[in-house]
Design a protein around this motif. Structure first.
Motif, mmCIF file in Angstrom:
data_model
loop_
_atom_site.group_PDB
_atom_site.id
_atom_site.type_symbol
_atom_site.label_atom_id
_atom_site.label_comp_id
_atom_site.label_asym_id
_atom_site.label_seq_id
_atom_site.Cartn_x
_atom_site.Cartn_y
_atom_site.Cartn_z
ATOM 1 N N GLU A 298 4.809 4.254 -3.909
ATOM 2 C CA GLU A 298 4.707 2.800 -3.890
ATOM 3 C C GLU A 298 6.038 2.116 -3.657
ATOM 4 O OE1 GLU A 298 2.912 1.761 -7.588
ATOM 5 O OE2 GLU A 298 0.883 2.341 -6.935
ATOM 6 N N LYS A 299 7.138 2.809 -3.899
ATOM 7 C CA LYS A 299 8.449 2.196 -3.695
ATOM 8 C C LYS A 299 9.449 3.237 -3.218
ATOM 9 C CE LYS A 299 10.067 2.807 -8.472
ATOM 10 N NZ LYS A 299 10.607 2.114 -9.658
ATOM 11 N N PHE A 300 10.524 2.750 -2.637
ATOM 12 C CA PHE A 300 11.620 3.589 -2.174
ATOM 13 C C PHE A 300 12.895 2.902 -2.597
ATOM 14 C CE2 PHE A 300 14.250 4.963 1.705
ATOM 15 C CZ PHE A 300 14.669 6.126 1.084
ATOM 16 N N ASP A 301 13.656 3.552 -3.477
ATOM 17 C CA ASP A 301 14.827 2.944 -4.091
ATOM 18 C C ASP A 301 16.074 3.738 -3.707
ATOM 19 O OD1 ASP A 301 15.062 0.629 -5.816
ATOM 20 O OD2 ASP A 301 16.132 1.962 -7.193
ATOM 21 N N ALA B 32 25.759 11.213 7.146
ATOM 22 C CA ALA B 32 24.430 10.625 7.006
ATOM 23 C C ALA B 32 23.557 11.525 6.153
ATOM 24 C CB ALA B 32 23.791 10.399 8.374
ATOM 25 N N THR B 33 22.557 10.922 5.528
ATOM 26 C CA THR B 33 21.620 11.655 4.673
ATOM 27 C C THR B 33 20.207 11.477 5.215
ATOM 28 O OG1 THR B 33 23.006 11.320 2.716
ATOM 29 C CG2 THR B 33 20.698 11.869 2.332
ATOM 30 N N TYR B 34 19.500 12.585 5.352
ATOM 31 C CA TYR B 34 18.098 12.553 5.776
ATOM 32 C C TYR B 34 17.212 12.845 4.568
ATOM 33 C CZ TYR B 34 13.687 14.495 7.492
ATOM 34 O OH TYR B 34 12.364 14.780 7.680
ATOM 35 N N VAL B 35 16.169 12.012 4.360
ATOM 36 C CA VAL B 35 15.206 12.256 3.282
ATOM 37 C C VAL B 35 13.797 12.165 3.859
ATOM 38 C CG1 VAL B 35 16.714 11.458 1.424
ATOM 39 C CG2 VAL B 35 15.194 9.827 2.564
ATOM 40 N N MET B 36 12.882 12.946 3.268
ATOM 41 C CA MET B 36 11.502 12.963 3.737
ATOM 42 C C MET B 36 10.548 13.023 2.550
ATOM 43 S SD MET B 36 8.610 14.954 4.397
ATOM 44 C CE MET B 36 8.937 16.662 4.787
ATOM 45 N N TYR B 37 9.471 12.226 2.653
ATOM 46 C CA TYR B 37 8.412 12.201 1.631
ATOM 47 C C TYR B 37 7.077 12.532 2.287
ATOM 48 C CZ TYR B 37 11.781 9.604 -1.259
ATOM 49 O OH TYR B 37 12.892 9.227 -1.975
ATOM 50 N N LEU C 157 7.325 5.634 8.616
ATOM 51 C CA LEU C 157 6.421 6.013 7.533
ATOM 52 C C LEU C 157 5.007 5.608 7.905
ATOM 53 C CD1 LEU C 157 5.827 3.052 6.063
ATOM 54 C CD2 LEU C 157 8.009 3.506 4.995
ATOM 55 N N LYS C 158 4.030 6.132 7.159
ATOM 56 C CA LYS C 158 2.627 5.788 7.377
ATOM 57 C C LYS C 158 2.173 4.874 6.245
ATOM 58 C CE LYS C 158 1.225 10.079 7.608
ATOM 59 N NZ LYS C 158 0.334 11.263 7.762
ATOM 60 N N SER C 159 1.740 3.667 6.625
ATOM 61 C CA SER C 159 1.245 2.702 5.641
ATOM 62 C C SER C 159 0.627 1.537 6.406
ATOM 63 C CB SER C 159 2.380 2.219 4.731
ATOM 64 O OG SER C 159 1.885 1.356 3.724
ATOM 65 N N TYR C 160 0.196 0.523 5.683
ATOM 66 C CA TYR C 160 -0.231 -0.718 6.313
ATOM 67 C C TYR C 160 0.022 -1.847 5.321
ATOM 68 C CZ TYR C 160 -4.538 0.012 3.575
ATOM 69 O OH TYR C 160 -5.440 0.222 2.571
ATOM 70 N N GLY C 161 -0.158 -3.081 5.781
ATOM 71 C CA GLY C 161 0.200 -4.211 4.933
ATOM 72 C C GLY C 161 1.685 -4.502 5.061
ATOM 73 N N VAL D 143 0.868 -1.173 0.000
ATOM 74 C CA VAL D 143 0.000 0.000 0.000
ATOM 75 C C VAL D 143 0.910 1.230 0.000
ATOM 76 C CG1 VAL D 143 -1.758 1.286 1.265
ATOM 77 C CG2 VAL D 143 -1.801 -1.216 1.255
ATOM 78 N N PRO D 144 0.659 2.219 -0.848
ATOM 79 C CA PRO D 144 1.529 3.396 -0.886
ATOM 80 C C PRO D 144 1.768 3.991 0.497
ATOM 81 C CG PRO D 144 -0.014 3.467 -2.712
ATOM 82 C CD PRO D 144 -0.432 2.306 -1.859
ATOM 83 N N ALA D 145 3.028 4.343 0.743
ATOM 84 C CA ALA D 145 3.428 4.925 2.024
ATOM 85 C C ALA D 145 3.505 6.437 1.891
ATOM 86 C CB ALA D 145 4.770 4.366 2.451
ATOM 87 N N SER D 146 3.326 7.131 3.001
ATOM 88 C CA SER D 146 3.438 8.585 3.023
ATOM 89 C C SER D 146 4.031 9.011 4.357
ATOM 90 C CB SER D 146 2.068 9.241 2.801
ATOM 91 O OG SER D 146 1.182 8.888 3.851
ATOM 92 N N GLY D 147 4.308 10.292 4.492
ATOM 93 C CA GLY D 147 4.875 10.791 5.743
ATOM 94 C C GLY D 147 6.141 10.061 6.140
ATOM 95 N N ALA D 148 6.992 9.756 5.159
ATOM 96 C CA ALA D 148 8.176 8.941 5.414
ATOM 97 C C ALA D 148 9.387 9.806 5.761
ATOM 98 C CB ALA D 148 8.483 8.086 4.188
ATOM 99 N N HIS D 149 10.090 9.400 6.813
ATOM 100 C CA HIS D 149 11.339 10.045 7.225
ATOM 101 C C HIS D 149 12.403 8.959 7.324
ATOM 102 C CE1 HIS D 149 9.308 13.841 8.641
ATOM 103 N NE2 HIS D 149 8.285 12.988 8.688
ATOM 104 N N HIS D 150 13.526 9.104 6.610
ATOM 105 C CA HIS D 150 14.577 8.093 6.608
ATOM 106 C C HIS D 150 15.939 8.737 6.834
ATOM 107 C CE1 HIS D 150 11.734 5.153 4.991
ATOM 108 N NE2 HIS D 150 11.431 6.008 4.030
ATOM 109 N N ILE D 151 16.827 7.992 7.507
ATOM 110 C CA ILE D 151 18.232 8.370 7.639
ATOM 111 C C ILE D 151 19.063 7.261 7.004
ATOM 112 C CG2 ILE D 151 20.142 8.762 9.240
ATOM 113 C CD1 ILE D 151 18.146 10.016 11.161
ATOM 114 N N LEU D 152 19.987 7.639 6.126
ATOM 115 C CA LEU D 152 20.818 6.691 5.382
ATOM 116 C C LEU D 152 22.280 6.857 5.797
ATOM 117 C CD1 LEU D 152 19.330 7.433 1.826
ATOM 118 C CD2 LEU D 152 18.369 5.964 3.612
#
Length: 292
Positions: free
Chosen positions: A72-75, A62-67, A274-278, A15-24
């Motif tokens: 549907e995907k994060f590459d 480190a890299t911070y990214v936010m959506y 992130l916000k999603s389910y499944g 299920v498409p995710a939203s409100g995503a915060h990631h640190i790489l």
């Protein structure tokens, strides 16, 4: 040695995710007289709504990214060229275990390299009496700190079986210890707990392992994914050394460091919310190619 590295980590959401915060944390470090990042890039798709770079407490880039919008995907893709210098063999000037507390008390620094950060429990590694007993089973008063670390490294290599199906990234160290199976993360965590139970500072190292073995040598386990091993503080004179319990070797020119920490939680290549389910599917591919 000069290496070209490439890493791909992909997430496909049911299920498409939203409100995503990631640190790489993906790019190799530059380390004096050992390793130099010649060039490197980290790219992500889709294009994030926000992106910034920072340096964490342990001095890792480190890299911070936010959506904000659903995706549907994060590459994630990392490419780098890194120069690695093999470390010379040195004599063992580490103290016996009984003398280590005295050397620790003389260390007043609380900077990222301070051994005091790597003595107690950490987010993923608590006190485990069974692992402490395992560490003490063949302990002799005459052994130096380095000899103790090498002995525990060899024991884990002999007693545990490399089995990527036995554990997951969230498997507790005690479970992996009971199974005597797992992957590099499990072996590193068990070794760190064992050393800390003896009062020896130990930390987690995340990085890469070359995929092409030297002529006449067997392929090393863990070469097709990010790898993990252990750093051990062996007193004021010796400082930090690094051992790989998955392959029972002292870390050398085949190992490329991306980050140091107390345990996996400090060095995870990708963390976030992130916000999603499944559920979701994950893919990972690593290439470490010697250039010369």
């Amino acid at each position: 040695m000069l290496y070209d590295l490439s890493l791909h980590i992909g997430y496909l959401y049911d299920v498409p995710a939203s409100g995503a915060h990631h640190i790489l944390r993906l790019l190799p470090l530059s380390l004096p007289e050992r390793q130099r990042l010649v060039a490197g890039t980290v790219t992500v798709t889709p294009k994030p709504d926000e992106r910034s770079n920072f340096t964490d407490f342990f001095q890792h880039p480190a890299t911070y990214v936010m959506y904000r919008s659903p995706h549907e995907k994060f590459d994630i893709r990392m490419q780098a060229r890194v120069s690695v210098q093999a470390q010379p063999l040195t004599a063992d000037f580490s103290p016996i275990l009984a003398k280590l507390p005295e050397e620790l008390s003389d260390c007043w620094s609380l900077g990222p390299e301070s051994p005091h950060h790597f003595l107690g429990t950490s987010p993923r590694l608590g006190a485990e009496p069974m692992i402490a007993d395992y560490a003490r089973a063949k302990l002799k008063p005459s052994l130096t700190v380095r000899q103790i670390a090498e002995t525990i490294c060899t024991r884990i290599y002999d007693d545990f079986k490399y089995d990527p199906e036995a554990t997951t990234v969230d498997t507790p160290p005690l479970e992996a210890f009971s199974l005597k199976r797992g992957v590099c993360q499990d072996f590193a965590h068990v070794m760190i707990i064992a050393l800390r139970s003896l009062g020896i500072p130990a930390g987690y190292v995340s990085g890469f392992l070359r995929t092409i073995p030297p002529p006449g040598k067997e392929r090393l386990e863990g070469a097709d994914a990010m790898h993990a091993w252990v750093r051990v503080w062996c007193g004021e004179t010796v400082g930090w050394i690094e051992l790989d319990p998955t392959n029972n070797i002292t870390v050398g020119g085949d190992h490329i460091v991306t980050s140091y920490g107390r345990d996996y939680s400090d060095v995870a290549p990708v963390i976030g919310v992130l916000k999603s389910y499944g559920s979701h599917q994950t893919a990972q591919a690593v290439d470490v190619i010697p250039v010369k």
